[in-house]
Design an enzyme around this catalytic site. Sequence first.
Site, PDB file in Angstrom:
ATOM      1  N   GLU A  44      28.005 -41.073 -13.769  1.00  0.00           N
ATOM      2  CA  GLU A  44      26.588 -41.115 -13.424  1.00  0.00           C
ATOM      3  C   GLU A  44      26.318 -42.407 -12.671  1.00  0.00           C
ATOM      4  OE1 GLU A  44      22.083 -40.747 -15.305  1.00  0.00           O
ATOM      5  OE2 GLU A  44      23.691 -41.596 -16.530  1.00  0.00           O
ATOM      6  N   GLU A  69      25.604 -49.035 -13.635  1.00  0.00           N
ATOM      7  CA  GLU A  69      24.281 -49.643 -13.510  1.00  0.00           C
ATOM      8  C   GLU A  69      24.465 -51.127 -13.194  1.00  0.00           C
ATOM      9  OE1 GLU A  69      20.708 -50.618 -13.036  1.00  0.00           O
ATOM     10  OE2 GLU A  69      20.988 -48.527 -13.635  1.00  0.00           O
ATOM     11  N   ASP A 118      16.113 -44.113  -6.779  1.00  0.00           N
ATOM     12  CA  ASP A 118      15.050 -44.645  -5.922  1.00  0.00           C
ATOM     13  C   ASP A 118      14.948 -43.774  -4.670  1.00  0.00           C
ATOM     14  OD1 ASP A 118      13.427 -46.152  -4.172  1.00  0.00           O
ATOM     15  OD2 ASP A 118      14.172 -48.045  -4.986  1.00  0.00           O
ATOM     16  N   LYS A 122      10.562 -44.911   2.926  1.00  0.00           N
ATOM     17  CA  LYS A 122      10.433 -45.253   4.343  1.00  0.00           C
ATOM     18  C   LYS A 122      11.637 -44.724   5.130  1.00  0.00           C
ATOM     19  CE  LYS A 122       7.656 -49.414   3.642  1.00  0.00           C
ATOM     20  NZ  LYS A 122       7.545 -50.880   3.863  1.00  0.00           N
ATOM     21  N   ASP A 154      12.217 -36.285  -9.557  1.00  0.00           N
ATOM     22  CA  ASP A 154      10.823 -35.850  -9.652  1.00  0.00           C
ATOM     23  C   ASP A 154      10.164 -35.897  -8.279  1.00  0.00           C
ATOM     24  OD1 ASP A 154      11.057 -38.812  -9.879  1.00  0.00           O
ATOM     25  OD2 ASP A 154       8.880 -38.686  -9.729  1.00  0.00           O
ATOM     26  N   THR A 191      16.806 -37.721 -18.986  1.00  0.00           N
ATOM     27  CA  THR A 191      16.873 -39.169 -18.847  1.00  0.00           C
ATOM     28  C   THR A 191      15.540 -39.752 -19.334  1.00  0.00           C
ATOM     29  OG1 THR A 191      15.876 -39.357 -16.657  1.00  0.00           O
ATOM     30  CG2 THR A 191      18.211 -38.794 -16.744  1.00  0.00           C
ATOM     31  N   GLU A 192      15.456 -41.082 -19.389  1.00  0.00           N
ATOM     32  CA  GLU A 192      14.200 -41.723 -19.776  1.00  0.00           C
ATOM     33  C   GLU A 192      13.079 -41.362 -18.814  1.00  0.00           C
ATOM     34  OE1 GLU A 192      17.617 -44.144 -21.254  1.00  0.00           O
ATOM     35  OE2 GLU A 192      17.051 -43.378 -19.278  1.00  0.00           O
ATOM     36  N   TYR A 193      13.381 -41.422 -17.510  1.00  0.00           N
ATOM     37  CA  TYR A 193      12.370 -41.092 -16.505  1.00  0.00           C
ATOM     38  C   TYR A 193      11.965 -39.628 -16.597  1.00  0.00           C
ATOM     39  CZ  TYR A 193      12.653 -45.526 -13.960  1.00  0.00           C
ATOM     40  OH  TYR A 193      12.570 -46.841 -13.603  1.00  0.00           O
ATOM     41  N   GLU A 194      12.923 -38.767 -16.807  1.00  0.00           N
ATOM     42  CA  GLU A 194      12.629 -37.339 -16.898  1.00  0.00           C
ATOM     43  C   GLU A 194      11.665 -37.049 -18.041  1.00  0.00           C
ATOM     44  OE1 GLU A 194      15.090 -33.084 -17.152  1.00  0.00           O
ATOM     45  OE2 GLU A 194      16.148 -35.000 -17.036  1.00  0.00           O
TER      46      GLU A 194
END
Length: 213
Positions: A44, A69, A118, A122, A154, A191-194
Amino acid sequence: MRLRHKPWASGELERHPEIVIPAPAEVKGKWKDIFRNDYPIHVEVGTGKGKFVTGMSALHPDVNYIGIEKYDSVIITALERVKEAGRENVKLLKQDVSDLLDFFAEGEIDRIYINFTDPWPKKKHAKRRLTHEGFLQMYQKVLKPEGEIHFKTDNQKLFEFSLESFANYGMKLQQVSLDLHASDFEGNVMTEYEQKFSAKGMRIYRCEAKYRT
């Protein structure tokens, strides 16, 4: 994302070389020896706080997982999760994904996960997106023939960009979902964001892209 500085994190990471591999370039081509088995290796990129790799490692004990990470203050939580879970099939790298070729030999990886990266919205930053052609070329070198990328986000625009990028690179798209949590997909690990985004009612986009030989 604003990172909270944790000055103690670096020392704690160094105290666990059995989980956070200190010199991954030295084990390039030898990851089977690190895990002490011949199970498939899944990576990952941008593992964040490690919820995904830890969860996947519990569901699939016959797969080896590596989470990459680059931030001390983030990966320290992943370390704590791995320690608490007691999972021996998870290793962590405090490294930048751009250096992936330094850590893995050709064909050493079976699958790559890209979760909630991320979006770099732009246009001038398009090359920084982890699904850009430049990254796809790099992934292909370390993946086995017909290796796969599993992607979740997302961000609709990033998803559309990624689908186009995968297709233009000649990859085969499968399991494309425009609303993952409303689909019949089984075995999803959030995931945490999910968790955060889905709790707000936001759509989660997912797809799998397979390299062709």
